[in-house]
Each structure stands twice: as structure tokens, then as C-alpha cells.
Design an enzyme around this catalytic site. Structure first.
Site, PDB file in Angstrom:
ATOM      1  N   HIS A  12       0.686  -1.409  -0.256  1.00 49.81           N
ATOM      2  CA  HIS A  12      -0.127   0.203   0.383  1.00 49.81           C
ATOM      3  C   HIS A  12       0.643   1.387  -0.258  1.00 49.81           C
ATOM      4  O   HIS A  12       0.443   1.616  -0.617  1.00 49.81           O
ATOM      5  CB  HIS A  12      -1.429   0.256   1.280  1.00 49.81           C
ATOM      6  CG  HIS A  12      -1.995  -1.488   1.107  1.00 49.81           C
ATOM      7  ND1 HIS A  12      -2.689  -1.363   0.198  1.00 49.81           N
ATOM      8  CD2 HIS A  12      -2.306  -2.183   2.201  1.00 49.81           C
ATOM      9  CE1 HIS A  12      -4.050  -2.110  -0.073  1.00 49.81           C
ATOM     10  NE2 HIS A  12      -3.347  -2.679   1.751  1.00 49.81           N
TER      11      HIS A  12
HETATM   12  O1  RIB Z   1      -5.796   1.394   3.090  1.00 49.13           O
HETATM   13  C1  RIB Z   1      -4.284   1.215   3.741  1.00 49.13           C
HETATM   14  C2  RIB Z   1      -3.695   2.254   4.230  1.00 49.13           C
HETATM   15  O2  RIB Z   1      -4.293   1.820   5.712  1.00 49.13           O
HETATM   16  C3  RIB Z   1      -2.391   2.111   4.585  1.00 49.13           C
HETATM   17  O3  RIB Z   1      -1.625   3.519   4.235  1.00 49.13           O
HETATM   18  C4  RIB Z   1      -1.714   1.270   5.875  1.00 49.13           C
HETATM   19  O4  RIB Z   1      -1.305   1.968   6.527  1.00 49.13           O
HETATM   20  C5  RIB Z   1      -3.414   1.851   6.095  1.00 49.13           C
HETATM   21  O5  RIB Z   1      -3.353   2.374   6.992  1.00 49.13           O
END
Ligand code: RIB
Ligand code: CA
Length: 326
Positions: free
Chosen positions: A244
Site C-alpha cells: 500500500h
Molecule cells: O488502506 C491501506 C492504508 O491503510 C495504508 O496506509 C495502511 O498503512 C493503512 O493505514
């Protein structure tokens, strides 16, 4: 070579930590500050994690405490099943941690942007509260930052609109009011959402190769990802983890690996779909006043995931070759 001066706004967080390691080691990135925000854990925990990460991978980079809660809502409940009770995969940690910079995150952002007009990239991978507070404090910074790159949201390209609700990605859901402010400001914004992060999977084999070939950073990425990989497996994503937050960091230095779609983005702030991101693509000509008065953002809708993953591995491995032999 283009040097990117980055303020990394983060809620570490396992994938946040992985993205930080990349930034610390990439030769075209200069981390000028790490600002914490609530999100994957409470603000005390994410700040402590940021201090730990800075001391281990980015010594000398200031760590500045940010918002403990969204603009208009109470702080969320902890989510230890995703990132662990300590927010960082419950790995063994040695050593202490550094000292916080005494400023507030949003003031640090304003001061740093004003000190380096046109140079600072705000890379935001948690709820966007600190960025919104910086804009509210000094709207003039919008024309002074180089760009804003956000991990958040989803535009349904491969079906997904959310990961914490059917309609909302976690960072947008964390503070939808802040996100709608940030996407409405007159700065250059790019968004790496689930449309590309779900396509960019660090497999177990990829992570094991880092462990074996990429020195201290590679071993850390392996260790810290064990908890996250178990969470992914429980969610039905077997054999790896979504990259992510790294996706947003990769976008900064390798945007040629991404396909983007231009258009204003709104974030729903109320109701069962709060946190939903909705873009009006530039190709749509029907009037939509709630979008038409706002600046365009670039939303990532495609990625060369192999190239992005290779960039991560090469960045860590190159650094490992420079490490002294044990
Ligand atoms: O949806 C993914 C995000 O949510 C990323 O930034 C992860 O670290 C969580 O915070
Ligand atoms: Ca994050």
C-alpha cells in the site's frame, strides 16, 4: 537525477515502515521530516514507531508528532489484528529511540514548505488530518509545495471501493473531512489507491529474497511483514502482502510505472459510504457542480507492478552491497 525532498506523513504501521525504508535508501530521495498521525495505532504508538524507524534507518531526520484524532470525529479504536499491538508487527526491537521534534506536525509542514518554496513533496500515507490542518493554518502553502502524493482511496477500477467498509479505504475513512479538504486545495495531488496497491503484491518469495540478499533493511522488511502477511491470509489474500504505502513512495520517483486519470475528486464525509472517493474524469462533460469548481487530481488507475517491485528490491539490494561485511 531529480532530488525529491519529502515530508513523510505516516501512521506506522507495517507497510508505512516498509515505505520508509525505501525512502531512506533511495538515492533520489531526501527525507526532510517524518510527521506522525493516528491511524494504524494511536498517536503515541505511531509517533514512537516513527522515532524507532528514524533512529534505525533515517538518523537525523526530525520526527514530529501530529494529530491524535480526525478533524470532526473521535479517535478511532485500535486495530491490533492488522499491524500488531505495537503497530509494528510485534517484532523484537533493540536500542532506544530518538527524541521528538517539539513542534506540531502541521506547523512543521508549513514552516518547512515556506523555507523551501517549490521543493517539498508531501507524501501522505495515513489519514490526511495533518495536511488539512496545515492548509487551514496557512492556505498559501498550496502553491508552494512541489506536489502531494497520497496513498488512499479507491476508484473501483478492479472492483474495489474500500477495505475497511464496502465503500471506504482506511486512510480516507480515518478522516474523510480532511481528505476532502486536501483534494480540494489548489496544489498538485496524485493518489495511489487500492486500484494500484492491490495489484502490487510483495509475495512471500519476494520478501524472503530481500531477507537473504538485502542486508539489514531486507531482514527488517521480512521480520516486520510476518504479522501483516498473517493478517492478509486471514483476509483471503494468501502468499504475500499489499504494497500500500510503498506504492505512493514509488510513484514519487517512478511515475512512469503508473497510468493516471485526471479529474477532481470528492470524498463523502457522511453516511454509510463516508470515506468513499469519487472522481469526475476529465472525459466526462456532464455538469457536476460539486466537482467542477475544484482542481483536478491524478488518480492512479494502472501500474507496472513488476517494475515497481523491482525498484524496491534494487534499492534495498544496492544499499546492502555498500554495507560493511559483518
Ligand atoms: O488502506 C491501506 C492504508 O491503510 C495504508 O496506509 C495502511 O498503512 C493503512 O493505514
Ligand atoms: Ca499507512
Amino acid at each position: 537525477m531529480t532530488l525529491h525532498k519529502i515530508i513523510y506523513d505516516t501512521d506506522p504501521g507495517i507497510d508505512d515502515a516498509i515505505a520508509l525504508v525505501f525512502q531512506a535508501l533511495h538515492p533520489d530521495i531526501e527525507l526532510v521530516g517524518i510527521t506522525s498521525v493516528f491511524g494504524n495505532a494511536d498517536i503515541d504508538t505511531t509517533t514512537a514507531n516513527a522515532l524507532y524507524l528514524a533512529q534505525r534507518f533515517a538518523p537525523g531526520v526530525p520526527v514530529v508528532r501530529g494529530a491524535a484524532a480526525p478533524l470532526r470525529r473521535p479517535a478511532p479504536l485500535p486495530i491490533p489484528h492488522i499491524h500488531g499491538k505495537d503497530g509494528l508487527g510485534e517484532i523484537e526491537r533493540d536500542g532506544g529511540s530518538g527524541k521528538e521534534d517539539g513542534r506540531e506536525a502541521h506547523r512543521f509542514m508549513v514552516e518547512t514548505v515556506r523555507a523551501h518554496p517549490g521543493e517539498i513533496t508531501l507524501l501522505a500515507v495515513g489519514p490526511l488530518t495533518n495536511l488539512a490542518l496545515a492548509l487551514l493554518l496557512d492556505p498559501g502553502i498550496a502553491t508552494l509545495v512541489r506536489e502531494v502524493v497520497v496513498m488512499g482511496g479507491a476508484f473501483g477500477i478492479h472492483g474495489a471501493l474500500g477495505n475497511v467498509t464496502p465503500a471506504a479505504e482506511a486512510n480516507m475513512h480515518g478522516d474523510p473531512d480532511a481528505a476532502d479538504i486536501v483534494f480540494g486545495a489548489p496544489w498538485k495531488v496524485s493518489i495511489a489507491g487500492l486500484d494500484v496497491t492491490h495489484e502490487t503484491v510483495m509475495t512471500t518469495a519476494f520478501l524472503a529474497a530481500l531477507r537473504d540478499n538485502a542486508g539489514d533493511a531486507g531482514r527488517f522488511v521480512w521480520d516486520v511483514s510476518r504479522f501483516y502477511e498473517r493478517f492478509h491470509a486471514e483476509e483471503g489474500v494468501t502468499g504475500g502482502i499489499y504494497a500500500h504505502d510503498y506504492s505512493a513512495a514509488a510513484f514519487v520517483v517512478a511515475r512512469e510505472c503508473y497510468v493516471t486519470r485526471r479529474g477532481p475528486v470528492r470524498v463523502l464525509t457522511e453516511g454509510i459510504a463516508a470515506g468513499l472517493t469519487v472522481q469526475k474524469p476529465a472525459s466526462m462533460h456532464a455538469p457536476a457542480p460539486e466537482w467542477d469548481t475544484r482542481p483536478a487530481c491524478d488518480a492512479c488507475i494502472g501500474v507496472d507492478a513488476d517494475a515497481v517491485l523491482e525498484l524496491f528490491a534494487a534499492t534495498l539490494s544496492n544499499q546492502a552491497r555498500a554495507e560493511p561485511l559483518a
